[in-house]
Scaffold this motif. Structure first.
Motif, PDB file in Angstrom:
ATOM      1  N   ILE A  98      24.262   5.095  26.596  1.00 29.76           N
ATOM      2  CA  ILE A  98      24.396   5.273  25.154  1.00 29.76           C
ATOM      3  C   ILE A  98      25.594   4.480  24.629  1.00 29.76           C
ATOM      4  CG2 ILE A  98      24.973   6.962  23.363  1.00 29.76           C
ATOM      5  CD1 ILE A  98      23.361   9.021  24.945  1.00 29.76           C
ATOM      6  N   ARG A  99      26.726   4.578  25.306  1.00 28.94           N
ATOM      7  CA  ARG A  99      27.919   3.856  24.852  1.00 28.94           C
ATOM      8  C   ARG A  99      27.686   2.349  24.847  1.00 28.94           C
ATOM      9  NH1 ARG A  99      33.116   5.127  24.139  1.00 28.94           N
ATOM     10  NH2 ARG A  99      32.781   7.211  25.045  1.00 28.94           N
ATOM     11  N   GLU A 100      26.994   1.845  25.855  1.00 29.55           N
ATOM     12  CA  GLU A 100      26.729   0.408  25.920  1.00 29.55           C
ATOM     13  C   GLU A 100      25.804  -0.047  24.791  1.00 29.55           C
ATOM     14  OE1 GLU A 100      27.204  -0.328  30.738  1.00 29.55           O
ATOM     15  OE2 GLU A 100      25.301   0.410  29.916  1.00 29.55           O
ATOM     16  N   ILE A 101      24.809   0.794  24.465  1.00 25.68           N
ATOM     17  CA  ILE A 101      23.915   0.463  23.351  1.00 25.68           C
ATOM     18  C   ILE A 101      24.697   0.410  22.044  1.00 25.68           C
ATOM     19  CG2 ILE A 101      21.994   1.292  21.942  1.00 25.68           C
ATOM     20  CD1 ILE A 101      21.013   0.113  24.479  1.00 25.68           C
ATOM     21  N   VAL A 102      25.520   1.423  21.797  1.00 20.49           N
ATOM     22  CA  VAL A 102      26.294   1.469  20.553  1.00 20.49           C
ATOM     23  C   VAL A 102      27.268   0.299  20.500  1.00 20.49           C
ATOM     24  CG1 VAL A 102      27.932   2.839  19.197  1.00 20.49           C
ATOM     25  CG2 VAL A 102      26.014   3.963  20.354  1.00 20.49           C
ATOM     26  N   SER A 103      27.807  -0.100  21.649  1.00 19.04           N
ATOM     27  CA  SER A 103      28.744  -1.230  21.694  1.00 19.04           C
ATOM     28  C   SER A 103      28.086  -2.540  21.294  1.00 19.04           C
ATOM     29  CB  SER A 103      29.332  -1.370  23.102  1.00 19.04           C
ATOM     30  OG  SER A 103      30.104  -0.226  23.444  1.00 19.04           O
ATOM     31  N   LEU A 104      26.751  -2.628  21.422  1.00 20.56           N
ATOM     32  CA  LEU A 104      26.053  -3.847  21.012  1.00 20.56           C
ATOM     33  C   LEU A 104      26.214  -4.115  19.514  1.00 20.56           C
ATOM     34  CD1 LEU A 104      22.721  -3.518  23.032  1.00 20.56           C
ATOM     35  CD2 LEU A 104      24.657  -5.028  23.510  1.00 20.56           C
ATOM     36  N   GLY A 105      26.522  -3.083  18.748  1.00 16.18           N
ATOM     37  CA  GLY A 105      26.749  -3.271  17.326  1.00 16.18           C
ATOM     38  C   GLY A 105      27.949  -4.140  17.017  1.00 16.18           C
ATOM     39  N   ARG A 106      28.826  -4.318  17.999  1.00 13.20           N
ATOM     40  CA  ARG A 106      30.025  -5.130  17.779  1.00 13.20           C
ATOM     41  C   ARG A 106      29.813  -6.609  18.103  1.00 13.20           C
ATOM     42  NH1 ARG A 106      32.398  -3.711  14.220  1.00 13.20           N
ATOM     43  NH2 ARG A 106      34.168  -5.016  14.865  1.00 13.20           N
ATOM     44  N   VAL A 107      28.668  -6.956  18.702  1.00 14.48           N
ATOM     45  CA  VAL A 107      28.435  -8.339  19.138  1.00 14.48           C
ATOM     46  C   VAL A 107      28.572  -9.353  18.002  1.00 14.48           C
ATOM     47  CG1 VAL A 107      26.695  -9.912  20.078  1.00 14.48           C
ATOM     48  CG2 VAL A 107      27.046  -7.670  21.129  1.00 14.48           C
ATOM     49  N   PRO A 108      28.034  -9.102  16.799  1.00 16.62           N
ATOM     50  CA  PRO A 108      28.163 -10.118  15.738  1.00 16.62           C
ATOM     51  C   PRO A 108      29.595 -10.409  15.332  1.00 16.62           C
ATOM     52  CG  PRO A 108      26.452  -8.527  15.195  1.00 16.62           C
ATOM     53  CD  PRO A 108      27.195  -7.973  16.365  1.00 16.62           C
ATOM     54  N   HIS A 109      30.521  -9.526  15.688  1.00 15.04           N
ATOM     55  CA  HIS A 109      31.914  -9.699  15.280  1.00 15.04           C
ATOM     56  C   HIS A 109      32.740 -10.425  16.336  1.00 15.04           C
ATOM     57  CE1 HIS A 109      31.518  -7.045  11.728  1.00 15.04           C
ATOM     58  NE2 HIS A 109      30.661  -6.377  12.484  1.00 15.04           N
ATOM     59  N   ARG A 110      32.128 -10.712  17.493  1.00 13.10           N
ATOM     60  CA  ARG A 110      32.854 -11.383  18.564  1.00 13.10           C
ATOM     61  C   ARG A 110      32.588 -12.891  18.520  1.00 13.10           C
ATOM     62  NH1 ARG A 110      30.692  -7.110  23.069  1.00 13.10           N
ATOM     63  NH2 ARG A 110      31.706  -5.249  22.197  1.00 13.10           N
ATOM     64  N   THR A 111      33.511 -13.641  19.053  1.00 13.03           N
ATOM     65  CA  THR A 111      33.353 -15.095  19.122  1.00 13.03           C
ATOM     66  C   THR A 111      33.436 -15.538  20.577  1.00 13.03           C
ATOM     67  OG1 THR A 111      35.734 -15.399  18.784  1.00 13.03           O
ATOM     68  CG2 THR A 111      34.324 -15.458  16.831  1.00 13.03           C
ATOM     69  N   GLY A 112      32.577 -16.482  20.947  1.00 15.33           N
ATOM     70  CA  GLY A 112      32.597 -17.013  22.304  1.00 15.33           C
ATOM     71  C   GLY A 112      32.395 -15.927  23.338  1.00 15.33           C
ATOM     72  N   PHE A 113      33.291 -15.907  24.334  1.00 15.78           N
ATOM     73  CA  PHE A 113      33.212 -14.907  25.412  1.00 15.78           C
ATOM     74  C   PHE A 113      34.231 -13.792  25.210  1.00 15.78           C
ATOM     75  CE2 PHE A 113      31.594 -18.870  27.227  1.00 15.78           C
ATOM     76  CZ  PHE A 113      30.369 -18.442  27.720  1.00 15.78           C
ATOM     77  N   GLN A 114      34.595 -13.580  23.981  1.00 16.05           N
ATOM     78  CA  GLN A 114      35.590 -12.551  23.657  1.00 16.05           C
ATOM     79  C   GLN A 114      35.142 -11.194  24.165  1.00 16.05           C
ATOM     80  OE1 GLN A 114      36.218 -12.120  19.469  1.00 16.05           O
ATOM     81  NE2 GLN A 114      37.721 -10.486  19.660  1.00 16.05           N
ATOM     82  N   MET A 115      36.023 -10.481  24.835  1.00 14.66           N
ATOM     83  CA  MET A 115      35.740  -9.150  25.356  1.00 14.66           C
ATOM     84  C   MET A 115      36.176  -8.094  24.342  1.00 14.66           C
ATOM     85  SD  MET A 115      34.333  -9.833  28.197  1.00 14.66           S
ATOM     86  CE  MET A 115      34.309  -8.230  28.993  1.00 14.66           C
ATOM     87  N   ALA A 116      35.567  -6.930  24.451  1.00 15.73           N
ATOM     88  CA  ALA A 116      35.917  -5.834  23.556  1.00 15.73           C
ATOM     89  C   ALA A 116      37.332  -5.347  23.832  1.00 15.73           C
ATOM     90  CB  ALA A 116      34.929  -4.691  23.726  1.00 15.73           C
ATOM     91  N   GLY A 117      38.098  -5.154  22.759  1.00 13.58           N
ATOM     92  CA  GLY A 117      39.459  -4.660  22.895  1.00 13.58           C
ATOM     93  C   GLY A 117      39.574  -3.216  22.428  1.00 13.58           C
ATOM     94  N   ALA A 118      40.814  -2.764  22.272  1.00 12.78           N
ATOM     95  CA  ALA A 118      41.063  -1.371  21.893  1.00 12.78           C
ATOM     96  C   ALA A 118      40.501  -1.064  20.513  1.00 12.78           C
ATOM     97  CB  ALA A 118      42.567  -1.091  21.933  1.00 12.78           C
ATOM     98  N   HIS A 119      40.606  -2.033  19.586  1.00 14.28           N
ATOM     99  CA  HIS A 119      40.090  -1.810  18.230  1.00 14.28           C
ATOM    100  C   HIS A 119      38.581  -1.625  18.247  1.00 14.28           C
ATOM    101  CE1 HIS A 119      39.631  -2.068  13.913  1.00 14.28           C
ATOM    102  NE2 HIS A 119      38.846  -3.135  14.041  1.00 14.28           N
TER     103      HIS A 119
END
Length: 266
Positions: A98-119
């Motif tokens: 579930i957490r991984e699915i919800v995290s997909l919502g952040r993909v459009p806000h990332r650039t290149g190979f940027q990893m998810a941070g604390a924010h």
């Protein structure tokens, strides 16, 4: 405020080589932060309109602007930062939690190979909490019921932080309690919302504006008390509609009759 104004100008759509449009030219302006319900009988063009709003069906004519930007004239990633969608049917074969699915919502806000941070992690955690999913966030998506999957996809859309949220029958598969919870959540989102709903009473109670479609034609647009009249509902749905005024508010509650038998329009 993340919400933005939605302007739809003369949009229409037809299947390839079809002689008759599925949706005839339709126009409306939805102010930032308002909730619009799209209602109409089966085949009215509701899902077709929604598909154009979330960039699935390219409009045959017209344009769609969110916050002043034509969503069909900007790159898909930029459009995904503006518009998120929750569809009726969800896939069941995701080998993700579930957490991984919800995290997909952040993909459009990332650039290149940027990893998810604390924010980003905080945004995902807030979305999970809003839909009461945090205690189950490690469960696999494929093990969930239809209603649970729907809640996960709403949380994914919230994590996307869109300016326009498009929901195709968001209460589909949900029990009464979670129907009410999702609709209550929609009322308090800091986002402009377009949702299709079959239940006219839920639409009238939830939405600031209503668009009525019938056979691909727009019949009316405006506040529920102006649009959802007995005559318009009777004509659009081919049933005998009766509106009762609720004592607790100025809202109408509709009952429907067909061949002298009471039926509920869902």
């Amino acid at each position: 405020m993340n919400a933005e104004e939605l302007i739809v100008e003369n949009v229409s759509w037809a299947a390839p080589r079809a002689e008759t449009p599925v949706l005839h030219p339709t126009s409306f302006t939805l102010s930032a932060g308002r909730i619009m319900g799209v209602v109409g009988p089966n085949g009215a063009g509701k899902s077709t309109l929604l598909r154009m709003l979330y960039r699935y069906n390219l409009p045959l004519t017209g344009r769609i602007q969110v916050g002043g930007a034509d969503i069909w004239a900007i790159p898909p990633r930029a459009a995904a930062r503006k518009v998120a969608a929750v569809l009726q049917e969800q896939p069941t074969d995701f080998a993700l939690t579930i957490r991984e699915i919800v995290s997909l919502g952040r993909v459009p806000h990332r650039t290149g190979f940027q990893m998810a941070g604390a924010h980003e992690a905080e945004i995902v955690a807030n979305a999970l909490a809003q839909l009461d999913l945090a205690p189950f966030s490690a469960r696999l998506f494929g093990t969930l019921s239809g209603g649970e999957r729907q809640r996960v996809m709403v949380a994914r859309a919230l994590a996307q932080q869109p300016q326009l949220l498009v929901l195709d029958e968001p209460t589909n598969h949900l029990d009464i309690r979670h129907q009410l919870e999702v609709l209550e959540l929609i009322r308090h989102l800091d986002v402009t919302v377009v949702t299709s709903l079959h239940d006219l009473n839920l639409a009238a109670e939830t939405c600031d504006d209503i668009l009525v479609l019938d056979q691909g034609h727009p019949l009316a647009f405006g506040p529920p008390t102006d649009v959802l009249t007995e005559q318009l509902v009777t004509d659009a749905f081919q049933v005998q509609a009766r509106a009762d005024w609720l004592n607790r508010s100025s809202a109408r509650h509709f009952t429907f009759h067909l061949q002298n038998q009471r039926s509920t329009l869902q």
